[in-house]
Motif scaffolding. Structure first.
Motif, PDB file in Angstrom:
ATOM      1  N   LEU A 124       0.828  -1.211   0.000  1.00  0.00           N
ATOM      2  CA  LEU A 124       0.000   0.000   0.000  1.00  0.00           C
ATOM      3  C   LEU A 124       0.863   1.262   0.000  1.00  0.00           C
ATOM      4  N   ILE A 125       1.917   1.252   0.801  1.00  0.00           N
ATOM      5  CA  ILE A 125       2.816   2.409   0.840  1.00  0.00           C
ATOM      6  C   ILE A 125       3.485   2.600  -0.529  1.00  0.00           C
ATOM      7  N   THR A 126       3.909   1.510  -1.141  1.00  0.00           N
ATOM      8  CA  THR A 126       4.526   1.584  -2.468  1.00  0.00           C
ATOM      9  C   THR A 126       3.546   2.147  -3.494  1.00  0.00           C
ATOM     10  N   ILE A 127       2.319   1.664  -3.468  1.00  0.00           N
ATOM     11  CA  ILE A 127       1.292   2.148  -4.399  1.00  0.00           C
ATOM     12  C   ILE A 127       1.023   3.632  -4.179  1.00  0.00           C
ATOM     13  N   LEU A 128       0.941   4.069  -2.913  1.00  0.00           N
ATOM     14  CA  LEU A 128       0.723   5.487  -2.623  1.00  0.00           C
ATOM     15  C   LEU A 128       1.891   6.344  -3.118  1.00  0.00           C
ATOM     16  N   LEU A 129       3.120   5.866  -2.925  1.00  0.00           N
ATOM     17  CA  LEU A 129       4.283   6.618  -3.413  1.00  0.00           C
ATOM     18  C   LEU A 129       4.275   6.727  -4.935  1.00  0.00           C
TER      19      LEU A 129
END
Length: 129
Positions: A15-20
């Protein structure tokens, strides 16, 4: 229990990767859009600036020669000379002009300000003789 925790950590990392990726994509698109808008405005401003200069020297647009454009940090500068003039500081004694990007803020060289005009034109353009 350990499998559930590692799956949760992996899910959070995804999720953090997708948000970045989304944030980076939005920023990249915004910069691209700014560049496209600037290029459009520059294309609209160039003929208006040249027309302002031609009106001030009371000559046709075709008499504006050696026109150079400098687009630095979203600021547009124009420099050039007026063909058919003599006794000035430009190449062959031609009258010079510059604009700091405003369609009504063009400066025209006069015979009495040749020296100070040279200093002014160097500020706005990398003027080449």
């Amino acid at each position: 229990m350990k499998g559930w925790i590692s799956q949760g950590i992996a899910m959070i990392a995804c999720l953090i990767t997708i948000l970045l990726i989304i944030v980076f994509g939005v920023r990249l698109y915004s910069k691209w859009q700014d560049r496209v808008n600037h290029e459009y405005l520059v294309a609209q401003a160039k003929p208006l600036i040249l027309q302002d200069v031609a009106d001030k020297v009371k000559k046709p647009l075709s008499s504006l020669v050696m026109v150079e454009w400098y687009d630095q940090n979203f600021n547009l500068f124009a420099c050039g000379e007026v063909a058919g003039t003599s006794g000035f500081g430009g190449s062959g004694g031609r009258q010079r002009f510059y604009s700091d990007g405003s369609v009504t803020n063009s400066e025209i060289e006069t015979k009495s300000n040749k020296t100070s005009f040279q200093d002014s034109i160097m500020i706005y353009c990398q003027y080449r003789e």
